[in-house]
Design an enzyme around this catalytic site. Structure first.
Site, PDB file in Angstrom:
ATOM      1  N   LYS A   1      14.176   5.943   3.338  1.00 54.23           N
ATOM      2  CA  LYS A   1      15.347   4.570   3.262  1.00 54.23           C
ATOM      3  C   LYS A   1      16.695   4.724   4.106  1.00 54.23           C
ATOM      4  O   LYS A   1      16.894   4.487   4.280  1.00 54.23           O
ATOM      5  CB  LYS A   1      15.598   4.802   1.470  1.00 54.23           C
ATOM      6  CG  LYS A   1      14.132   4.579   0.862  1.00 54.23           C
ATOM      7  CD  LYS A   1      14.229   4.999  -0.906  1.00 54.23           C
ATOM      8  CE  LYS A   1      13.027   4.384  -1.571  1.00 54.23           C
ATOM      9  NZ  LYS A   1      13.586   5.801  -3.050  1.00 54.23           N
TER      10      LYS A   1
ATOM     11  N   VAL B   1      14.593   0.172  -0.368  1.00 58.33           N
ATOM     12  CA  VAL B   1      15.272   0.656  -0.676  1.00 58.33           C
ATOM     13  C   VAL B   1      16.175   0.246  -2.004  1.00 58.33           C
ATOM     14  O   VAL B   1      16.573  -1.076  -1.745  1.00 58.33           O
ATOM     15  CB  VAL B   1      16.381   0.346   0.217  1.00 58.33           C
ATOM     16  CG1 VAL B   1      17.828   1.085  -0.096  1.00 58.33           C
ATOM     17  CG2 VAL B   1      15.961   0.993   2.096  1.00 58.33           C
TER      18      VAL B   1
ATOM     19  N   GLY C   1      14.680  -0.293  -4.894  1.00 50.82           N
ATOM     20  CA  GLY C   1      13.611  -0.406  -5.546  1.00 50.82           C
ATOM     21  C   GLY C   1      14.333  -1.834  -6.028  1.00 50.82           C
ATOM     22  O   GLY C   1      13.992  -2.787  -5.064  1.00 50.82           O
TER      23      GLY C   1
ATOM     24  N   GLY D   1      10.592   2.350 -10.372  1.00 54.55           N
ATOM     25  CA  GLY D   1       9.437   1.412 -10.956  1.00 54.55           C
ATOM     26  C   GLY D   1       8.840   0.122 -10.396  1.00 54.55           C
ATOM     27  O   GLY D   1       9.589  -0.268  -9.330  1.00 54.55           O
TER      28      GLY D   1
ATOM     29  N   GLY E   1       5.324   5.935 -13.233  1.00 51.97           N
ATOM     30  CA  GLY E   1       5.163   5.285 -11.757  1.00 51.97           C
ATOM     31  C   GLY E   1       6.084   5.478 -10.416  1.00 51.97           C
ATOM     32  O   GLY E   1       6.300   3.948 -10.072  1.00 51.97           O
TER      33      GLY E   1
ATOM     34  N   GLU F   1       5.774   8.961  -5.772  1.00 47.98           N
ATOM     35  CA  GLU F   1       5.463   8.341  -4.780  1.00 47.98           C
ATOM     36  C   GLU F   1       3.831   8.861  -4.531  1.00 47.98           C
ATOM     37  O   GLU F   1       3.331   9.775  -5.417  1.00 47.98           O
ATOM     38  CB  GLU F   1       5.564   8.797  -3.243  1.00 47.98           C
ATOM     39  CG  GLU F   1       7.016   8.355  -2.806  1.00 47.98           C
ATOM     40  CD  GLU F   1       6.380   6.456  -2.457  1.00 47.98           C
ATOM     41  OE1 GLU F   1       6.327   6.269  -1.801  1.00 47.98           O
ATOM     42  OE2 GLU F   1       7.714   6.473  -3.526  1.00 47.98           O
TER      43      GLU F   1
ATOM     44  N   LYS G   1       7.117   1.980   2.862  1.00 49.49           N
ATOM     45  CA  LYS G   1       8.639   2.249   3.770  1.00 49.49           C
ATOM     46  C   LYS G   1       8.214   2.860   4.868  1.00 49.49           C
ATOM     47  O   LYS G   1       8.811   2.736   5.818  1.00 49.49           O
ATOM     48  CB  LYS G   1       9.238   3.397   3.294  1.00 49.49           C
ATOM     49  CG  LYS G   1      10.135   2.649   1.710  1.00 49.49           C
ATOM     50  CD  LYS G   1      10.100   3.696   1.220  1.00 49.49           C
ATOM     51  CE  LYS G   1       8.695   4.071  -0.101  1.00 49.49           C
ATOM     52  NZ  LYS G   1       9.196   4.661  -1.145  1.00 49.49           N
TER      53      LYS G   1
ATOM     54  N   THR H   1       0.218  -1.490   0.507  1.00 45.27           N
ATOM     55  CA  THR H   1      -0.263  -0.289  -0.312  1.00 45.27           C
ATOM     56  C   THR H   1       0.641   1.696  -0.210  1.00 45.27           C
ATOM     57  O   THR H   1       1.960   0.963   0.317  1.00 45.27           O
ATOM     58  CB  THR H   1      -1.374   0.126   1.407  1.00 45.27           C
ATOM     59  OG1 THR H   1      -0.095  -0.144   2.292  1.00 45.27           O
ATOM     60  CG2 THR H   1      -2.003  -1.395   0.969  1.00 45.27           C
TER      61      THR H   1
HETATM   62  N1  HSE Z   1       8.740   7.249  -5.145  1.00 46.89           N
HETATM   63  C1  HSE Z   1       9.941   6.561  -5.299  1.00 46.89           C
HETATM   64  C2  HSE Z   1      11.801   6.787  -6.048  1.00 46.89           C
HETATM   65  C3  HSE Z   1      10.112   5.348  -5.636  1.00 46.89           C
HETATM   66  O1  HSE Z   1      11.260   7.789  -6.742  1.00 46.89           O
HETATM   67  O2  HSE Z   1      12.582   6.451  -5.449  1.00 46.89           O
HETATM   68  C4  HSE Z   1      10.875   4.453  -4.647  1.00 46.89           C
HETATM   69  O3  HSE Z   1      11.125   4.167  -3.946  1.00 46.89           O
END
Ligand code: HSE
Length: 340
Positions: free
Chosen positions: A224, A151, A153, A316, A206, A209, A124, A95
């Site tokens: 993170k 952390v 991706g 992503g 995408g 956040e 997170k 979520t």
């Molecule tokens: N919004 C976050 C970023 C997504 O741009 O790093 C990945 O945690």
């Protein structure tokens, strides 16, 4: 392995796409036979103890914007009740991140652990606010709390530090932990995009956040950083302990000036045994952490082996879903080899 997916946005759907396309390989290589027994999004839920038809699930989401359309009759349960009362081995929490109180993620995670389910979270918020207590709860209930995708991706930053650098002591680390801000800063620098154009692109792809303020104001990077500080440096900190500055005051002039001096502006997260902060800084263009686009990069300074940097895509859907898969494989292996 029976799985409950809670949160079915870009990352959750990407994970299901991977399961659909890789099912034979997952079984032959890892003995993994995932069965999604429930899937919850912000409008409703789909449930089948025999396993949901993943193609139909994705189609319901695509056509009707909710998994609710999977069934003819609406199923209406409280999500925590669903988690507690559905037989499954793993709950995936995907979520949106809420850094104010961690909800609903914290409740979902607690419900899963209390009902003896392993947890994989890419959310997170719960860890940035309650890392120590959630880890304690997982130990108490003898279940795994896995969070690779929180952390980096798809880039295994946490595993790199925790496993590959075992035996050495990490004295400090610094790096780029937010893909969206890095994308914005590099688009402004390289292609002359305005801040708003670059942000719109990042949203469309995408990366950002649900509330992009979390990216732009540095909260996501701070979250993170907290996860890394707790897990890697054994610091007992939460998001409120991180001095933080975002990139909303960075303008094209500042970016051009830095560029003309062989530098670039990046949102840098830093941690050592005392300090912890997130702020935009000028760094040398030939610094290994000076990456572009949605890449993340972290340099670890180690007592014996010196500096080493890990670089990879930090945001992503498919990238983050690949981290969920890594966690799932590890949980599968830990169930088969409990003494590993
Ligand atoms: N919004 C976050 C970023 C997504 O741009 O790093 C990945 O945690």
């Amino acid at each position: 392995m029976r799985i409950i997916i809670v949160g079915f946005g870009v990352v959750g759907q990407s994970f299901v796409k991977i399961l659909l396309s890789k099912s034979a390989e997952l079984y032959s290589t890892f003995g993994l036979n995932p069965r999604v027994v429930a899937c919850v999004d912000s409008n409703g839920m789909a449930i089948s103890q025999d396993g949901l038809d993943l193609g139909r699930l994705l189609e319901a989401k695509r056509m009707n914007k909710s998994v609710l359309a999977y069934h003819e009759k609406t199923i209406c349960l409280n999500t925590s009740d669903l988690i507690e009362n559905t037989e499954a081995e793993v709950m995936i929490e995907a979520t949106p991140t809420n850094l104010e109180n961690g909800e609903p993620g914290i409740s979902h995670i607690v419900s899963a652990m209390k009902s003896k389910k392993h947890v994989i979270t890419v959310n997170k918020g719960p860890l940035a606010l309650a890392f120590a207590s959630l880890l304690e709860l997982s130990n108490y209930n003898n279940v795994r709390l896995a969070f690779s995708g929180t952390v980096g991706g798809g880039t295994p930053i946490l595993e790199f530090a925790k496993k590959c650098l075992r035996g050495d002591r990490i004295l400090s680390f610094r790096g780029i932990l937010n893909g969206t801000t890095n994308y914005i800063l590099s688009k402004m620098e390289e292609e002359g995009f305005t801040f708003q154009e670059a942000l719109a692109d990042a949203k469309q792809a995408g990366y950002a956040e649900a509330s992009p303020k979390l990216d732009i104001e540095g909260y996501d990077a701070a979250a993170k950083l907290v996860i890394m500080a707790n897990w890697i440096m054994s610091r007992k900190v939460s998001i409120g302990d991180v001095p933080r500055l975002g990139i909303s005051d960075v303008n094209l002039n500042m970016i051009r000036n830095a560029h003309n001096n062989g530098k670039a502006i990046r949102l840098i997260a830093y941690c050592d045994t005392d300090e912890l902060n997130v702020m935009p800084l000028e760094i040398q263009r030939d610094d290994p952490i000076c990456v572009t686009g949605t890449l993340n990069a972290v340099t670890f300074s180690c007592e014996y082996s010196g500096e080493k940097t890990i670089v990879g895509r930090g945001a992503g859907g498919l990238e983050t879903a690949s981290a969920i898969l890594r966690d799932l494989i590890e949980i599968r292996e830990s169930i088969s080899n409990p003494f590993d």
